[in-house]
Design a protein around this motif. Structure first.
Motif, short mmCIF file in Angstrom:
data_model
loop_
_atom_site.label_atom_id
_atom_site.label_comp_id
_atom_site.label_asym_id
_atom_site.label_seq_id
_atom_site.Cartn_x
_atom_site.Cartn_y
_atom_site.Cartn_z
N GLU A 83 -6.08 42.28 27.46
CA GLU A 83 -6.43 43.22 26.49
C GLU A 83 -7.79 42.87 25.78
OE1 GLU A 83 -3.05 43.47 23.86
OE2 GLU A 83 -1.88 44.44 25.41
N LEU A 84 -8.31 43.97 25.43
CA LEU A 84 -9.87 44.02 24.56
C LEU A 84 -9.79 44.10 23.50
CD1 LEU A 84 -12.83 43.47 24.58
CD2 LEU A 84 -13.19 45.64 25.43
N LEU A 85 -10.04 43.50 22.45
CA LEU A 85 -9.91 44.02 20.90
C LEU A 85 -11.18 43.86 20.51
CD1 LEU A 85 -8.27 44.12 18.27
CD2 LEU A 85 -8.53 41.70 18.22
N VAL A 86 -11.83 44.61 19.70
CA VAL A 86 -12.97 44.75 18.99
C VAL A 86 -12.89 45.16 17.80
CG1 VAL A 86 -15.36 45.85 19.02
CG2 VAL A 86 -14.38 45.54 21.39
N ARG A 87 -13.07 44.26 16.66
CA ARG A 87 -12.79 44.74 15.42
C ARG A 87 -14.07 44.08 14.49
NH1 ARG A 87 -7.03 42.91 13.56
NH2 ARG A 87 -7.05 45.00 14.48
N THR A 88 -14.38 44.89 13.50
CA THR A 88 -15.36 44.47 12.56
C THR A 88 -14.62 44.09 11.14
OG1 THR A 88 -17.03 46.17 13.43
CG2 THR A 88 -17.32 45.48 11.10
N GLU A 89 -15.20 42.75 10.69
CA GLU A 89 -14.33 42.29 9.69
C GLU A 89 -15.47 41.91 8.63
OE1 GLU A 89 -10.60 40.06 11.69
OE2 GLU A 89 -12.50 38.92 11.24
N VAL A 90 -15.14 41.91 7.58
CA VAL A 90 -16.01 41.43 6.33
C VAL A 90 -15.33 40.06 5.66
CG1 VAL A 90 -16.66 42.13 4.07
CG2 VAL A 90 -16.66 44.12 5.70
N LEU A 91 -16.31 39.44 5.43
CA LEU A 91 -15.92 38.08 4.65
C LEU A 91 -16.67 38.22 3.31
CD1 LEU A 91 -15.98 35.11 7.15
CD2 LEU A 91 -14.03 36.07 6.16
N GLN A 92 -16.03 38.18 2.35
CA GLN A 92 -16.65 38.55 0.80
C GLN A 92 -17.18 36.73 0.48
OE1 GLN A 92 -17.23 41.07 -0.45
NE2 GLN A 92 -16.27 42.16 1.04
N PRO A 93 -18.32 36.92 -0.47
CA PRO A 93 -18.71 35.40 -0.77
C PRO A 93 -17.77 34.60 -1.21
CG PRO A 93 -20.13 37.49 -1.77
CD PRO A 93 -19.00 37.78 -1.06
N GLY A 94 -17.79 33.31 -0.62
CA GLY A 94 -16.63 32.27 -1.23
C GLY A 94 -15.26 32.41 -0.28
N GLN A 95 -15.40 33.68 0.61
CA GLN A 95 -14.13 33.72 1.33
C GLN A 95 -14.34 32.88 2.76
OE1 GLN A 95 -13.20 37.86 2.66
NE2 GLN A 95 -10.98 37.12 3.10
N ALA A 96 -13.14 32.36 3.34
CA ALA A 96 -12.92 31.79 4.60
C ALA A 96 -11.75 32.12 5.24
CB ALA A 96 -12.85 30.19 4.37
N SER A 97 -11.87 32.13 6.82
CA SER A 97 -10.60 32.74 7.36
C SER A 97 -9.79 31.56 7.32
CB SER A 97 -11.10 32.63 8.94
OG SER A 97 -11.61 31.29 9.13
N GLY A 98 -9.95 30.44 6.91
CA GLY A 98 -8.79 29.34 7.05
C GLY A 98 -8.83 28.93 8.57
N TRP A 99 -8.24 27.75 8.83
CA TRP A 99 -8.32 27.25 10.13
C TRP A 99 -7.25 27.88 11.06
CZ3 TRP A 99 -11.72 23.73 12.72
CH2 TRP A 99 -12.77 23.24 11.80
N VAL A 100 -7.96 28.50 12.03
CA VAL A 100 -7.21 29.50 13.04
C VAL A 100 -7.64 28.96 14.62
CG1 VAL A 100 -7.04 31.18 11.51
CG2 VAL A 100 -8.87 31.08 13.21
N ARG A 101 -6.87 29.38 15.33
CA ARG A 101 -7.28 29.35 16.97
C ARG A 101 -6.97 30.72 17.54
NH1 ARG A 101 -4.65 29.24 21.23
NH2 ARG A 101 -2.30 29.25 21.28
N HIS A 102 -7.96 30.99 18.47
CA HIS A 102 -7.57 32.37 18.89
C HIS A 102 -7.06 32.11 20.42
CE1 HIS A 102 -9.94 34.82 15.98
NE2 HIS A 102 -10.46 33.58 15.77
N PRO A 103 -6.05 32.81 20.86
CA PRO A 103 -5.33 32.60 21.98
C PRO A 103 -6.09 33.38 23.18
CG PRO A 103 -4.04 33.79 20.86
CD PRO A 103 -5.02 33.60 20.04
N GLY A 104 -7.54 33.61 23.05
CA GLY A 104 -8.33 34.44 24.05
C GLY A 104 -9.77 33.79 23.67
N THR A 105 -10.61 34.29 24.43
CA THR A 105 -11.92 34.18 24.27
C THR A 105 -12.64 34.95 23.36
OG1 THR A 105 -12.59 35.35 26.19
CG2 THR A 105 -12.22 33.14 26.47
N VAL A 106 -13.35 34.67 22.42
CA VAL A 106 -14.08 35.55 21.38
C VAL A 106 -15.37 35.32 21.44
CG1 VAL A 106 -13.97 35.93 18.68
CG2 VAL A 106 -11.92 34.97 19.98
#
Length: 174
Positions: A83-106
């Motif tokens: 499946e292809l996922l295309v997403r636009t995201e915003v990280l605000q100043p000081g924000q982090a994603s936290g440590w994650v792993r993506h079960p696919g290529t990004v």
């Protein structure tokens, strides 16, 4: 034959994106319609439901065009349907994603701001600015951070096994 296999993944990604773009009607997939607000009146970000241990990441509708340059070759393949996922995201100043792993290529394109990418395999933080892109290998832990004063807008394309989650929280690697 090895060259054809090497090009199959990128060709599939381009063909899928072209197919999706060709099917879009005004108001779908980020295309503006007559009723859409002007570019100067940006829509307010929404927040996707959080995964346990993963902070909420605002999602914006910033349009559908994003282009960035990767600094190294990319090899993409899937063991089966994807499946292809295309997403636009915003990280605000000081924000982090936290440590994650993506079960696919990004593949992610930085549209604005500067994002700091830290990968478990090197632990060396690396900044990426507007017009740059980065590749996250299948299953390798990473963290994205906005260490700057301005919001970071990212557009990512991800190939996932059908039904797989976008990302999964992991213990900090660095």
């Amino acid at each position: 034959m090895p060259l054809a296999r090497h090009l199959l993944g990128p060709a599939l990604l381009v063909a899928t994106a072209a197919l999706l773009a060709g099917c879009a009607q005004p108001g779908q997939l980020g295309h503006e319609s007559e009723a859409a607000p002007s570019a100067s009146a940006a829509p307010a970000p929404t927040t996707e439901p959080a995964l346990p241990g993963v902070p909420d990441v605002p999602v914006t509708q910033a349009g559908s065009d994003a282009q960035g340059r990767l600094d190294r070759p990319v090899d993409i393949s899937t063991p089966g349907p994807a499946e292809l996922l295309v997403r636009t995201e915003v990280l605000q100043p000081g924000q982090a994603s936290g440590w994650v792993r993506h079960p696919g290529t990004v593949i992610t394109v930085v549209r604005s701001g500067t994002v700091t990418v830290q990968r478990a395999d090197s632990c060396e933080p690396r900044p990426f600015g507007p017009g740059e892109a980065f590749f996250l290998e299948d299953g390798r832990p990473n963290e994205l951070r906005n260490d700057g004063p301005d919001p970071v807008v990212l557009t990512r394309s991800e190939l996932l096994a059908p039904g797989a989650p976008e990302r999964e929280p992991v213990e900090p690697a660095c």
